[in-house]
Design an enzyme around this catalytic site. Structure first.
Site, PDB file in Angstrom:
ATOM      1  N   VAL A 108       1.473   0.148  -3.016  1.00 21.05           N
ATOM      2  CA  VAL A 108       0.843   1.446  -2.750  1.00 21.05           C
ATOM      3  C   VAL A 108      -0.137   1.331  -1.585  1.00 21.05           C
ATOM      4  O   VAL A 108      -0.169   2.187  -0.697  1.00 21.05           O
ATOM      5  CB  VAL A 108       0.146   1.998  -4.014  1.00 21.05           C
ATOM      6  CG1 VAL A 108      -0.581   3.300  -3.710  1.00 21.05           C
ATOM      7  CG2 VAL A 108       1.159   2.209  -5.129  1.00 21.05           C
ATOM      8  N   CYS A 109      -0.928   0.266  -1.558  1.00 17.25           N
ATOM      9  CA  CYS A 109      -1.901   0.078  -0.476  1.00 17.25           C
ATOM     10  C   CYS A 109      -1.192  -0.110   0.862  1.00 17.25           C
ATOM     11  O   CYS A 109      -1.621   0.426   1.884  1.00 17.25           O
ATOM     12  CB  CYS A 109      -2.800  -1.121  -0.764  1.00 17.25           C
ATOM     13  SG  CYS A 109      -3.769  -0.960  -2.285  1.00 17.25           S
ATOM     14  N   ALA A 110      -0.116  -0.871   0.867  1.00 19.29           N
ATOM     15  CA  ALA A 110       0.651  -1.098   2.096  1.00 19.29           C
ATOM     16  C   ALA A 110       1.257   0.213   2.588  1.00 19.29           C
ATOM     17  O   ALA A 110       1.187   0.535   3.780  1.00 19.29           O
ATOM     18  CB  ALA A 110       1.742  -2.135   1.852  1.00 19.29           C
TER      19      ALA A 110
ATOM     20  N   SER B 216      -6.063  -3.876  -2.439  1.00 19.86           N
ATOM     21  CA  SER B 216      -5.542  -4.993  -1.643  1.00 19.86           C
ATOM     22  C   SER B 216      -4.370  -4.526  -0.800  1.00 19.86           C
ATOM     23  O   SER B 216      -3.493  -3.820  -1.304  1.00 19.86           O
ATOM     24  CB  SER B 216      -5.080  -6.131  -2.563  1.00 19.86           C
ATOM     25  OG  SER B 216      -4.442  -7.144  -1.798  1.00 19.86           O
TER      26      SER B 216
ATOM     27  N   THR C 291      -1.504   2.442   4.073  1.00 15.97           N
ATOM     28  CA  THR C 291      -1.945   1.940   5.377  1.00 15.97           C
ATOM     29  C   THR C 291      -0.894   2.217   6.446  1.00 15.97           C
ATOM     30  O   THR C 291      -1.224   2.632   7.561  1.00 15.97           O
ATOM     31  CB  THR C 291      -2.265   0.434   5.289  1.00 15.97           C
ATOM     32  OG1 THR C 291      -3.262   0.247   4.270  1.00 15.97           O
ATOM     33  CG2 THR C 291      -2.791  -0.094   6.612  1.00 15.97           C
TER      34      THR C 291
END
Length: 177
Positions: free
Chosen positions: A59-61, A54, A64
């Protein structure tokens, strides 16, 4: 299938396991503007597909944002971040974070990407989301690099991605890590 953990706890992945050399399945996702986003298959670009659980996690942010900062320097690379996030949430994230060099695609409707690329988390706290993974697809549509990140809370190996997309990416030191 690769062994994947979340905070040290093993989670199982469902779907088709792909290997380097396999043809990347063509899958249709939903973009932040609800338009169709196609990934896989042959293309005029090298495709880097990053699946994440998500965009609404740290971590995903971070992953990205790092890709967004560095992909602008790569003229023949198209990067798509895939998650199960709703397109509206993806759009809000991209607007808030200034993400404009990365395409985002949601697999929330059919989970077709997650199943065809073998990254559907089938148990544990994140059941139904996509595991953290990287697929690099050559212009001919074949998978030339694959990384299923073994611990979901960790970022992918940016150095390995840079090597595959052009011998260190060719941008003069993009700092992808």
């Amino acid at each position: 299938m690769a062994t994947v953990t979340l905070g040290g706890e093993v989670v199982n992945l469902a779907g088709d396991e792909l290997s380097i050399g396999d043809m990347a399945p063509v899958v249709e996702l939903v973009g932040r503007d609800l338009a169709s986003v196609k990934v896989g298959g042959s293309s005029d670009f090298i495709q880097v597909i990053a699946s994440v659980p998500s965009l609404d996690t740290g971590v995903c942010a971070t992953e990205t944002r790092k890709f967004n900062q560095n992909v602008a320097n790569l003229s023949d690379v198209k990067l798509t971040v895939v998650s199960m996030d709703l397109p509206f949430a993806m759009g809000r994230f991209c607007s808030t974070e200034g993400i404009d060099n990365v395409e985002v695609g949601s697999d929330f409707r059919s989970k077709e990407f997650a199943k065809k690329y073998g990254v559907l988390i089938e148990d544990g706290k994140l059941k139904g989301l996509t595991a953290r993974a990287i697929f690099v697809i050559g212009k001919d549509g074949a998978i030339i690099h694959k990384e299923i990140v073994s611990e979901i809370t960790q970022e992918p190996n940016y150095d390995a991605i840079k090597k595959v997309v052009g011998g260190g990416c060719g941008c003069g030191g993009c700092g992808c890590h």
